[in-house]
Design a protein around this motif. Structure first.
Motif, PDB file in Angstrom:
ATOM      1  N   UNK A  58       0.724 -19.622 -10.382  1.00  0.00           N
ATOM      2  CA  UNK A  58      -0.203 -18.766  -9.620  1.00  0.00           C
ATOM      3  C   UNK A  58       0.558 -17.841  -8.680  1.00  0.00           C
ATOM      4  N   UNK A  59       1.542 -18.413  -7.975  1.00  0.00           N
ATOM      5  CA  UNK A  59       2.351 -17.579  -7.071  1.00  0.00           C
ATOM      6  C   UNK A  59       3.162 -16.560  -7.862  1.00  0.00           C
ATOM      7  N   UNK A  60       3.634 -16.952  -9.027  1.00  0.00           N
ATOM      8  CA  UNK A  60       4.393 -16.023  -9.857  1.00  0.00           C
ATOM      9  C   UNK A  60       3.518 -14.855 -10.300  1.00  0.00           C
ATOM     10  N   UNK A  61       2.255 -15.181 -10.721  1.00  0.00           N
ATOM     11  CA  UNK A  61       1.364 -14.104 -11.129  1.00  0.00           C
ATOM     12  C   UNK A  61       1.055 -13.167  -9.951  1.00  0.00           C
ATOM     13  N   UNK A  62       0.907 -13.716  -8.763  1.00  0.00           N
ATOM     14  CA  UNK A  62       0.673 -12.859  -7.589  1.00  0.00           C
ATOM     15  C   UNK A  62       1.858 -11.928  -7.343  1.00  0.00           C
ATOM     16  N   UNK A  63       3.079 -12.469  -7.484  1.00  0.00           N
ATOM     17  CA  UNK A  63       4.267 -11.622  -7.309  1.00  0.00           C
ATOM     18  C   UNK A  63       4.345 -10.550  -8.381  1.00  0.00           C
ATOM     19  N   UNK A  64       3.948 -10.880  -9.609  1.00  0.00           N
ATOM     20  CA  UNK A  64       3.968  -9.876 -10.672  1.00  0.00           C
ATOM     21  C   UNK A  64       2.947  -8.775 -10.406  1.00  0.00           C
ATOM     22  N   UNK A  65       1.770  -9.153  -9.861  1.00  0.00           N
ATOM     23  CA  UNK A  65       0.789  -8.126  -9.511  1.00  0.00           C
ATOM     24  C   UNK A  65       1.341  -7.194  -8.435  1.00  0.00           C
ATOM     25  N   UNK A  66       1.989  -7.796  -7.416  1.00  0.00           N
ATOM     26  CA  UNK A  66       2.605  -6.960  -6.372  1.00  0.00           C
ATOM     27  C   UNK A  66       3.692  -6.063  -6.948  1.00  0.00           C
ATOM     28  N   UNK A  67       4.457  -6.610  -7.895  1.00  0.00           N
ATOM     29  CA  UNK A  67       5.514  -5.808  -8.506  1.00  0.00           C
ATOM     30  C   UNK A  67       4.932  -4.636  -9.286  1.00  0.00           C
ATOM     31  N   UNK A  68       3.804  -4.878  -9.976  1.00  0.00           N
ATOM     32  CA  UNK A  68       3.178  -3.791 -10.714  1.00  0.00           C
ATOM     33  C   UNK A  68       2.690  -2.699  -9.765  1.00  0.00           C
ATOM     34  N   UNK A  69       2.095  -3.102  -8.652  1.00  0.00           N
ATOM     35  CA  UNK A  69       1.661  -2.112  -7.654  1.00  0.00           C
ATOM     36  C   UNK A  69       2.853  -1.348  -7.090  1.00  0.00           C
ATOM     37  N   UNK A  70       3.956  -2.066  -6.807  1.00  0.00           N
ATOM     38  CA  UNK A  70       5.150  -1.393  -6.297  1.00  0.00           C
ATOM     39  C   UNK A  70       5.733  -0.420  -7.296  1.00  0.00           C
ATOM     40  N   UNK A  71       5.715  -0.800  -8.600  1.00  0.00           N
ATOM     41  CA  UNK A  71       6.227   0.113  -9.622  1.00  0.00           C
ATOM     42  C   UNK A  71       5.381   1.377  -9.690  1.00  0.00           C
ATOM     43  N   UNK A  72       4.038   1.225  -9.613  1.00  0.00           N
ATOM     44  CA  UNK A  72       3.153   2.397  -9.639  1.00  0.00           C
ATOM     45  C   UNK A  72       3.386   3.283  -8.425  1.00  0.00           C
ATOM     46  N   UNK A  73       3.579   2.653  -7.262  1.00  0.00           N
ATOM     47  CA  UNK A  73       3.840   3.437  -6.052  1.00  0.00           C
ATOM     48  C   UNK A  73       5.160   4.180  -6.159  1.00  0.00           C
ATOM     49  N   UNK A  74       6.190   3.508  -6.680  1.00  0.00           N
ATOM     50  CA  UNK A  74       7.497   4.161  -6.852  1.00  0.00           C
ATOM     51  C   UNK A  74       7.388   5.344  -7.802  1.00  0.00           C
ATOM     52  N   UNK A  75       6.635   5.173  -8.889  1.00  0.00           N
ATOM     53  CA  UNK A  75       6.456   6.268  -9.831  1.00  0.00           C
ATOM     54  C   UNK A  75       5.764   7.449  -9.160  1.00  0.00           C
ATOM     55  N   UNK A  76       4.754   7.165  -8.345  1.00  0.00           N
ATOM     56  CA  UNK A  76       4.059   8.236  -7.627  1.00  0.00           C
ATOM     57  C   UNK A  76       4.997   8.974  -6.684  1.00  0.00           C
ATOM     58  N   UNK A  77       5.839   8.209  -5.950  1.00  0.00           N
ATOM     59  CA  UNK A  77       6.780   8.844  -5.026  1.00  0.00           C
ATOM     60  C   UNK A  77       7.786   9.706  -5.769  1.00  0.00           C
ATOM     61  N   UNK A  78       8.260   9.223  -6.926  1.00  0.00           N
ATOM     62  CA  UNK A  78       9.203  10.024  -7.704  1.00  0.00           C
ATOM     63  C   UNK A  78       8.547  11.308  -8.200  1.00  0.00           C
ATOM     64  N   UNK A  79       7.283  11.211  -8.603  1.00  0.00           N
ATOM     65  CA  UNK A  79       6.595  12.425  -9.035  1.00  0.00           C
ATOM     66  C   UNK A  79       6.423  13.407  -7.885  1.00  0.00           C
ATOM     67  N   UNK A  80       6.095  12.906  -6.700  1.00  0.00           N
ATOM     68  CA  UNK A  80       5.973  13.775  -5.530  1.00  0.00           C
ATOM     69  C   UNK A  80       7.303  14.417  -5.184  1.00  0.00           C
ATOM     70  N   UNK A  81       8.384  13.645  -5.355  1.00  0.00           N
ATOM     71  CA  UNK A  81       9.710  14.180  -5.064  1.00  0.00           C
ATOM     72  C   UNK A  81      10.058  15.300  -6.029  1.00  0.00           C
ATOM     73  N   UNK A  82       9.791  15.074  -7.311  1.00  0.00           N
ATOM     74  CA  UNK A  82      10.062  16.118  -8.294  1.00  0.00           C
ATOM     75  C   UNK A  82       9.170  17.334  -8.056  1.00  0.00           C
ATOM     76  N   UNK A  83       7.916  17.097  -7.669  1.00  0.00           N
ATOM     77  CA  UNK A  83       7.012  18.208  -7.396  1.00  0.00           C
ATOM     78  C   UNK A  83       7.497  19.019  -6.203  1.00  0.00           C
ATOM     79  N   UNK A  84       8.190  18.390  -5.258  1.00  0.00           N
ATOM     80  CA  UNK A  84       8.748  19.118  -4.127  1.00  0.00           C
ATOM     81  C   UNK A  84       9.863  20.045  -4.531  1.00  0.00           C
ATOM     82  N   UNK A  85      10.523  19.760  -5.640  1.00  0.00           N
ATOM     83  CA  UNK A  85      11.580  20.644  -6.126  1.00  0.00           C
ATOM     84  C   UNK A  85      10.967  21.817  -6.878  1.00  0.00           C
TER      85      UNK A  85
END
Length: 401
Positions: free
Chosen positions: A247-274
């Motif tokens: 159960x704790x592992x699945x919770x960490x995986x959910x958090x990791x998925x959210x973090x990956x989506x957030x990182x992807x969004x930040x990278x897109x914003x960074x590229x859009x700034x260029x």
């Protein structure tokens, strides 16, 4: 209009001869010892030196206003003065007790070794006998007409009027070729100025590139990199907890998925700034239209559909338009704006106009100065017209085939 311009040219070009004519008239009226005439001619020479630069600057401004022909002045600029630890000021050639004395000494030295000053003296000596004489024809015709009619010689009056009317549209025009021929900098000076301009542009480009790299590094370090490190730690922890605490592992995986989506969004914003994706994919016109749709201003875009430019020029114009719209919103308090993108035989011309309160100025440390430097890298220019009360009109021009 031609008659007025002819009179202006005649007056401006005859200023220095008038000084010498006055000195000669006073000397003849004095009719004393010829040695007493020397101070008069010395004063006339000093007056010529003092008037040559203002006269030539006025001629350059008149030619630019009437014919749109810009004649660079090419004057040597006074360098900086430095205060030493001893308290004296160094201007590059000598020491002075104050900064004012140092600058005055520097200006005096430049006054005699600057080739532009000798060009000015040559012009004020040649112009009265070329453009000045031609420009004097219409007012001379009017004077002849007045004298003819007042002295009951109608033939002279009619001829004077005919000469004045016929020559007025053309009499002022020789000032342009004469000024271009005798006032423009030499090829060597133009090349030296161009080298200085390119050196400054290279320095600005280097600084801008370094600042952009630092921004990207900072954004990556503070944002996406930190999230990716946390993502790796979460995945490693979830791997260890998979057998003991699913159960704790699945919770960490959910958090990791959210973090990956957030990182992807930040990278897109960074590229859009260029560069915005729509600019890379669909070109300048569509990118500007998308920018206008996102703007809180009521913005109308008029542009050529078939417009193909190199990516660096598209980027410079796009961010220039974005800067001007931002200023209209932030400083001018505008409610409407208009963007026009057109191409003529030699350049791309972009005009941005808003109905704000006006009063915009190009400050050395402001965004408009940065925009002017960005365009200068492509030999482009920024012209700003912003009277108090508005409207503000900015015109960006970039040469191209």
């Amino acid at each position: 209009m031609g008659f007025v311009r002819a009179c202006v040219v005649a007056v401006v070009t005859m200023v220095v001869p008038a000084v010498w004519a006055g000195a000669i008239a006073v000397a003849i009226w004095w009719a004393g010892n010829p040695w007493s005439w020397i101070p008069l001619f010395v004063l006339a020479g000093v007056g010529t030196l003092a008037l040559s630069r203002p006269v030539c600057q006025l001629v350059r401004s008149l030619v630019a206003k009437w014919t749109s022909t810009v004649i660079p002045a090419g004057y040597l600029e006074v360098g900086p003065v430095t205060q030493l630890s001893t308290g004296y000021w160094w201007n590059g050639t000598s020491y002075s007790r104050s900064s004012k004395e140092a600058r005055e000494d520097q200006e005096l030295r430049l006054r005699f070794k600057d080739p532009a000053n000798w060009r000015d003296l040559r012009f004020v000596a040649i112009a009265p006998f070329t453009a000045g004489l031609v420009a004097a024809i219409p007012p001379a015709g009017v004077v002849a007409a007045v004298l003819g009619f007042s002295q009951s010689v109608p033939l002279v009056g009619v001829l004077g009027l005919v000469v004045a009317i016929a020559s007025a549209p053309y009499a002022w025009r020789p000032i342009e070729p004469v000024a271009v021929r005798f006032l423009r900098p030499s090829a060597a000076m133009a090349l030296a100025d161009r080298v200085d301009e390119l050196t400054a542009q290279r320095a600005d480009t280097t600084v801008a590139q370094a600042a952009e790299i630092r921004r990207i590094e900072r954004d990556l370090h503070d944002g996406a990199q930190a999230r990716l490190v946390a993502l790796g730690l979460s995945l490693a922890t979830a791997e260890k907890l998979m057998e003991t605490d699913p159960a704790q592992a699945r919770a960490l995986l959910r958090d990791a998925r959210v973090g990956a989506a957030t990182s992807l969004t930040e990278l897109r914003e960074l590229v859009r700034g260029i560069n915005p994706p729509v600019l890379n994919e669909r070109g300048l016109v569509d990118a500007v239209r998308a920018l206008a749709m996102d703007s809180p201003l009521e913005t109308a875009v008029s542009a050529e559909v078939e417009l193909s430019l190199d990516p660096p020029i598209e980027s410079a114009l796009y961010f220039g338009i974005a800067e001007l719209l931002t200023n209209a919103i932030k400083h001018a308090r505008a409610s409407r704006a208009g963007i026009s993108i057109a191409r003529n035989d030699t350049a791309i011309v972009v005009e941005v106009e808003d109905n704000g309160r006006g009063g915009a100025e190009v400050n050395a440390a402001g965004g408009l100065a940065g925009l002017r430097r960005r365009l200068a890298a492509f030999d482009g220019t920024l012209e700003l017209t912003s009277p108090a009360g508005g409207p503000t009109r900015a015109r960006m021009t970039v040469p191209c085939e």
